[in-house]
Design a protein around this motif. Structure first.
Motif, PDB file in Angstrom:
ATOM      1  N   LEU A  94       0.819  -1.212   0.000  1.00  0.00           N
ATOM      2  CA  LEU A  94       0.000   0.000   0.000  1.00  0.00           C
ATOM      3  C   LEU A  94       0.856   1.266   0.000  1.00  0.00           C
ATOM      4  O   LEU A  94       0.340   2.368   0.215  1.00  0.00           O
ATOM      5  CB  LEU A  94      -0.935   0.002   1.209  1.00  0.00           C
ATOM      6  CG  LEU A  94      -1.883  -1.189   1.327  1.00  0.00           C
ATOM      7  CD1 LEU A  94      -2.684  -1.120   2.618  1.00  0.00           C
ATOM      8  CD2 LEU A  94      -2.800  -1.286   0.117  1.00  0.00           C
ATOM      9  N   ALA A  95       2.166   1.109  -0.184  1.00  0.00           N
ATOM     10  CA  ALA A  95       3.117   2.226  -0.204  1.00  0.00           C
ATOM     11  C   ALA A  95       3.098   3.018   1.107  1.00  0.00           C
ATOM     12  O   ALA A  95       3.238   4.233   1.113  1.00  0.00           O
ATOM     13  CB  ALA A  95       2.849   3.136  -1.403  1.00  0.00           C
TER      14      ALA A  95
ATOM     15  N   ILE B  64     -12.987   5.338   0.041  1.00  0.00           N
ATOM     16  CA  ILE B  64     -12.868   4.084  -0.701  1.00  0.00           C
ATOM     17  C   ILE B  64     -13.732   4.205  -1.948  1.00  0.00           C
ATOM     18  O   ILE B  64     -14.933   4.473  -1.852  1.00  0.00           O
ATOM     19  CB  ILE B  64     -13.351   2.883   0.139  1.00  0.00           C
ATOM     20  CG1 ILE B  64     -12.528   2.742   1.412  1.00  0.00           C
ATOM     21  CG2 ILE B  64     -13.294   1.601  -0.694  1.00  0.00           C
ATOM     22  CD1 ILE B  64     -13.096   1.748   2.408  1.00  0.00           C
ATOM     23  N   VAL B  65     -13.100   4.033  -3.104  1.00  0.00           N
ATOM     24  CA  VAL B  65     -13.825   4.031  -4.369  1.00  0.00           C
ATOM     25  C   VAL B  65     -13.836   2.589  -4.869  1.00  0.00           C
ATOM     26  O   VAL B  65     -12.775   1.983  -5.038  1.00  0.00           O
ATOM     27  CB  VAL B  65     -13.151   4.949  -5.413  1.00  0.00           C
ATOM     28  CG1 VAL B  65     -13.888   4.880  -6.745  1.00  0.00           C
ATOM     29  CG2 VAL B  65     -13.072   6.380  -4.892  1.00  0.00           C
TER      30      VAL B  65
ATOM     31  N   LEU C 186      -9.992   1.602  -4.951  1.00  0.00           N
ATOM     32  CA  LEU C 186      -9.061   2.713  -4.957  1.00  0.00           C
ATOM     33  C   LEU C 186      -9.171   3.336  -3.571  1.00  0.00           C
ATOM     34  O   LEU C 186     -10.269   3.726  -3.157  1.00  0.00           O
ATOM     35  CB  LEU C 186      -9.408   3.736  -6.032  1.00  0.00           C
ATOM     36  CG  LEU C 186      -8.520   4.978  -6.060  1.00  0.00           C
ATOM     37  CD1 LEU C 186      -7.093   4.606  -6.465  1.00  0.00           C
ATOM     38  CD2 LEU C 186      -9.092   6.020  -7.003  1.00  0.00           C
ATOM     39  N   LEU C 187      -8.065   3.379  -2.850  1.00  0.00           N
ATOM     40  CA  LEU C 187      -8.059   3.906  -1.483  1.00  0.00           C
ATOM     41  C   LEU C 187      -7.394   5.274  -1.470  1.00  0.00           C
ATOM     42  O   LEU C 187      -6.296   5.443  -2.001  1.00  0.00           O
ATOM     43  CB  LEU C 187      -7.296   2.964  -0.555  1.00  0.00           C
ATOM     44  CG  LEU C 187      -7.685   1.495  -0.610  1.00  0.00           C
ATOM     45  CD1 LEU C 187      -6.799   0.688   0.331  1.00  0.00           C
ATOM     46  CD2 LEU C 187      -9.146   1.309  -0.273  1.00  0.00           C
ATOM     47  N   ARG C 188      -8.048   6.221  -0.840  1.00  0.00           N
ATOM     48  CA  ARG C 188      -7.453   7.540  -0.623  1.00  0.00           C
ATOM     49  C   ARG C 188      -7.209   7.658   0.866  1.00  0.00           C
ATOM     50  O   ARG C 188      -8.136   7.523   1.667  1.00  0.00           O
ATOM     51  CB  ARG C 188      -8.398   8.626  -1.125  1.00  0.00           C
ATOM     52  CG  ARG C 188      -8.550   8.573  -2.631  1.00  0.00           C
ATOM     53  CD  ARG C 188      -9.331   9.740  -3.180  1.00  0.00           C
ATOM     54  NE  ARG C 188      -9.343   9.656  -4.637  1.00  0.00           N
ATOM     55  CZ  ARG C 188     -10.447   9.574  -5.365  1.00  0.00           C
ATOM     56  NH1 ARG C 188     -11.630   9.594  -4.782  1.00  0.00           N
ATOM     57  NH2 ARG C 188     -10.369   9.500  -6.670  1.00  0.00           N
TER      58      ARG C 188
ATOM     59  N   GLU D  45      -3.016   7.829  -3.066  1.00  0.00           N
ATOM     60  CA  GLU D  45      -4.013   6.916  -3.620  1.00  0.00           C
ATOM     61  C   GLU D  45      -3.324   5.608  -3.950  1.00  0.00           C
ATOM     62  O   GLU D  45      -2.245   5.612  -4.545  1.00  0.00           O
ATOM     63  CB  GLU D  45      -4.630   7.486  -4.910  1.00  0.00           C
ATOM     64  CG  GLU D  45      -5.569   8.624  -4.693  1.00  0.00           C
ATOM     65  CD  GLU D  45      -6.267   9.047  -5.980  1.00  0.00           C
ATOM     66  OE1 GLU D  45      -5.916   8.542  -7.071  1.00  0.00           O
ATOM     67  OE2 GLU D  45      -7.171   9.891  -5.890  1.00  0.00           O
ATOM     68  N   VAL D  46      -3.929   4.510  -3.536  1.00  0.00           N
ATOM     69  CA  VAL D  46      -3.393   3.185  -3.859  1.00  0.00           C
ATOM     70  C   VAL D  46      -4.554   2.271  -4.229  1.00  0.00           C
ATOM     71  O   VAL D  46      -5.688   2.470  -3.795  1.00  0.00           O
ATOM     72  CB  VAL D  46      -2.583   2.565  -2.691  1.00  0.00           C
ATOM     73  CG1 VAL D  46      -1.332   3.350  -2.407  1.00  0.00           C
ATOM     74  CG2 VAL D  46      -3.420   2.446  -1.438  1.00  0.00           C
ATOM     75  N   ARG D  47      -4.243   1.272  -5.028  1.00  0.00           N
ATOM     76  CA  ARG D  47      -5.231   0.259  -5.388  1.00  0.00           C
ATOM     77  C   ARG D  47      -5.038  -0.943  -4.476  1.00  0.00           C
ATOM     78  O   ARG D  47      -3.925  -1.260  -4.080  1.00  0.00           O
ATOM     79  CB  ARG D  47      -5.073  -0.159  -6.836  1.00  0.00           C
ATOM     80  CG  ARG D  47      -5.521   0.905  -7.792  1.00  0.00           C
ATOM     81  CD  ARG D  47      -5.336   0.443  -9.215  1.00  0.00           C
ATOM     82  NE  ARG D  47      -5.802   1.455 -10.126  1.00  0.00           N
ATOM     83  CZ  ARG D  47      -6.850   1.315 -10.925  1.00  0.00           C
ATOM     84  NH1 ARG D  47      -7.516   0.186 -10.958  1.00  0.00           N
ATOM     85  NH2 ARG D  47      -7.230   2.292 -11.715  1.00  0.00           N
ATOM     86  N   ALA D  48      -6.148  -1.607  -4.181  1.00  0.00           N
ATOM     87  CA  ALA D  48      -6.099  -2.813  -3.346  1.00  0.00           C
ATOM     88  C   ALA D  48      -7.164  -3.780  -3.831  1.00  0.00           C
ATOM     89  O   ALA D  48      -8.218  -3.365  -4.339  1.00  0.00           O
ATOM     90  CB  ALA D  48      -6.331  -2.460  -1.881  1.00  0.00           C
TER      91      ALA D  48
END
Length: 153
Positions: A12-13, A35-36, A49-51, A64-67
């Motif tokens: 998740l960086a 959460i998108v 897509l998490l902000r 922003e990271v994807r999970a």
């Protein structure tokens, strides 16, 4: 380990996240601002897509990271409130240990810690000394190169 520690979630960086170790909590939870849902399958899995802003003191540092969502699960928080949360699996780096853990995503903006590390994530890898903190060390600061001006003859 102590009752609070620094950890990394490299998938998740997230690096140097301060987390509360909570053996009373079954699952782990990470704060997300938004959460998108990019896609969701009938079995509850999907792409998100998490902000988030991992550092509570610097909310302006957003990322922003994807999970990948494994499922949506019911969770009862410490106040007795039932909530359906996204569940993801990610890599945890804590001291000398690197392992895959599952964690739920929720709004923890009113909480002191952006992450709770529950007992399912700890089992088999750690012993907790509740009277101490940061036994696994503080995160290393990234060294920035110092630019030295060139001297002219």
């Amino acid at each position: 380990m102590g009752w609070k520690e620094y950890l990394d979630l490299p998938d998740l960086a997230i690096r140097g996240l301060k987390a509360k170790v909570d053996t009373g909590a079954r699952s782990s939870a990470l704060h997300v601002d938004e959460i998108v849902v990019l896609s969701e399958e009938p079995d509850g899995s999907g792409e998100l897509l998490l902000r988030l802003a991992p550092d509570r003191r610097h909310p302006e540092h957003r990322q922003e990271v994807r999970a990948h969502q494994i499922a949506r699960i019911p969770v009862v928080d410490s106040g007795g409130h039932r909530e359906i949360r996204p569940l993801i699996e990610t890599t945890l780096v804590l001291g000398p240990v690197t392992k895959r853990i599952r964690l739920t995503l929720t709004d923890r903006s009113s909480m002191l810690f952006r992450m709770i590390l529950g007992r399912k994530s700890l089992e088999g890898s750690f012993v907790v000394d509740v009277g101490r903190k940061y036994l696994l060390g503080r995160p290393r600061r990234r060294r920035t190169a110092i630019r030295v001006p060139e001297c002219s003859p």
